[in-house]
Design an enzyme around this catalytic site. Structure first.
Site, PDB file in Angstrom:
ATOM      1  N   LYS A   1      -1.575  -1.483  -3.989  1.00  0.00           N
ATOM      2  CA  LYS A   1      -2.577  -0.432  -4.104  1.00  0.00           C
ATOM      3  C   LYS A   1      -1.818   0.890  -4.100  1.00  0.00           C
ATOM      4  O   LYS A   1      -1.136   1.220  -3.130  1.00  0.00           O
ATOM      5  CB  LYS A   1      -3.552  -0.478  -2.927  1.00  0.00           C
ATOM      6  CG  LYS A   1      -4.489   0.722  -2.857  1.00  0.00           C
ATOM      7  CD  LYS A   1      -5.185   0.825  -1.507  1.00  0.00           C
ATOM      8  CE  LYS A   1      -6.033   2.100  -1.454  1.00  0.00           C
ATOM      9  NZ  LYS A   1      -6.638   2.309  -0.121  1.00  0.00           N
TER      10      LYS A   1
ATOM     11  N   VAL B   1      -8.961  -0.244  -5.396  1.00  0.00           N
ATOM     12  CA  VAL B   1      -9.461  -0.211  -4.024  1.00  0.00           C
ATOM     13  C   VAL B   1     -10.062   1.175  -3.868  1.00  0.00           C
ATOM     14  O   VAL B   1      -9.339   2.170  -3.833  1.00  0.00           O
ATOM     15  CB  VAL B   1      -8.341  -0.458  -3.000  1.00  0.00           C
ATOM     16  CG1 VAL B   1      -8.893  -0.365  -1.581  1.00  0.00           C
ATOM     17  CG2 VAL B   1      -7.704  -1.824  -3.231  1.00  0.00           C
TER      18      VAL B   1
ATOM     19  N   TYR C   1       0.855  -1.186   0.000  1.00  0.00           N
ATOM     20  CA  TYR C   1       0.000   0.000   0.000  1.00  0.00           C
ATOM     21  C   TYR C   1       0.891   1.236   0.000  1.00  0.00           C
ATOM     22  O   TYR C   1       1.620   1.480   0.950  1.00  0.00           O
ATOM     23  CB  TYR C   1      -0.915  -0.040   1.222  1.00  0.00           C
ATOM     24  CG  TYR C   1      -1.908   1.098   1.353  1.00  0.00           C
ATOM     25  CD1 TYR C   1      -2.140   2.020   0.328  1.00  0.00           C
ATOM     26  CD2 TYR C   1      -2.631   1.253   2.531  1.00  0.00           C
ATOM     27  CE1 TYR C   1      -3.046   3.044   0.459  1.00  0.00           C
ATOM     28  CE2 TYR C   1      -3.553   2.280   2.689  1.00  0.00           C
ATOM     29  CZ  TYR C   1      -3.755   3.170   1.658  1.00  0.00           C
ATOM     30  OH  TYR C   1      -4.664   4.201   1.804  1.00  0.00           O
TER      31      TYR C   1
END
Length: 300
Positions: free
Chosen positions: A162, A205, A134
């Site tokens: 992400k 996401v 992330y």
């Protein structure tokens, strides 16, 4: 495991007293799954992971896993600042039944790229579940460079990233560097969902899916069906909601939009304040533009 599709980064419902609201979380999960999403992502940035104790995080994760009940994959944010704390929390989340653990870069500290590589490598060697990286440098102060992501993508259970940098160039660089790997690149900035799909990304996401799940899912489904014009139409429909995000501290505008749309998510976690005054009126006007009459969610 291939990570693909639209995975809402769910808001964490709270009571007026600032306690986690399990019943509202279950309703939110069911609403999103009924809308055709491809996964559920809990305890992300808009889920206010950084403001909860470890005990609260585990309660939230357990509630979400049970609510999903294996209907779609469950992604749980399990990143802490130290490597050891991340591994400890990660394994506890795994025991609760999560499918994938999302690991944010350490924040406040400023590790080098080699230190970041060693951090994620050590985590991957000490956990059993797949890891989704992330990247959100505006919040953490550090960015995973494409060369580092390429190295990490070669590790067996690091399966994707992400990217919430807001930079499409960054997403393209990740895609180019990992094209020989079985590695998923997902948009974490909702304005870049379609551009990411066009470039070879596998999905997003998406926080906006809390309020408009059908719209966000339609961006993906239309693209997969080859209807780019329709996909662009749905992508553009998200912008008025995204334009309200600057009206307050994250995630106050999104929580208020959800609440006024009748979705019971409650207030943000303090010290973040609820919207009021002119910002609140602007969110109401935004919803009216979508044909939604602003209303407060009923007390649960």
């Amino acid at each position: 495991m291939k990570v693909e599709g639209i995975i809402p980064a769910i808001l964490t419902p709270l009571t007026k007293e600032q306690a986690f609201h399990p019943g509202a979380a279950e309703k939110l999960v069911n609403r999103l799954i009924d809308s055709g999403v491809h996964g559920i992502f809990a305890l992300g940035t808009n889920g206010e992971f950084h403001l909860f104790s470890q005990e609260e995080k585990l309660q939230i994760a357990e509630t979400v896993v049970k609510a999903v009940n294996k209907r779609v994959p469950v992604f749980i944010g399990a990143g802490e600042n130290s490597t050891e704390a991340t591994i400890s929390l990660f394994n506890q989340m795994a025991d609760l039944g999560a499918d994938v653990l999302s690991i944010i870069t350490p924040y406040f500290v400023a590790p080098s790229q080699e230190e970041l590589y060693q951090h994620f490598r050590t985590i991957s060697e000490n956990v059993a579940l797949p890891v989704l990286l992330y990247n959100i440098p505006s919040r953490t102060g550090v960015s995973l460079e494409p060369e580092t992501v390429e190295r990490l993508a070669a590790l067996p259970n690091i399966i994707g990233i992400k990217d919430s940098s807001g930079s499409f160039a960054n997403i393209k660089a990740y895609l180019e560097r990992t094209k020989e790997q079985s590695f998923s690149v997902l948009a974490g900035t909702d304005s870049l969902i379609l551009d990411t799909l066009k470039a070879g990304g596998t999905g997003a996401v998406a926080a906006t899916a809390n309020v408009f799940p059908h719209t966000v899912v339609s961006i993906y489904e239309s693209f997969k069906q080859g209807n780019i014009e329709e996909s662009e139409h749905y992508q553009q429909q998200l912008q008025p909601l995204r334009d309200t995000f600057s009206l307050g501290s994250l995630p106050a505008p999104l929580k208020k939009a959800a609440e006024l749309a009748g979705i019971d998510v409650g207030p943000p976690k303090r010290p973040i304040a609820e919207l009021s005054g002119e910002p609140l009126l602007k969110v109401k006007k935004m919803l009216e533009g979508y044909g939604i009459e602003a209303k407060l969610a009923k007390e649960q």
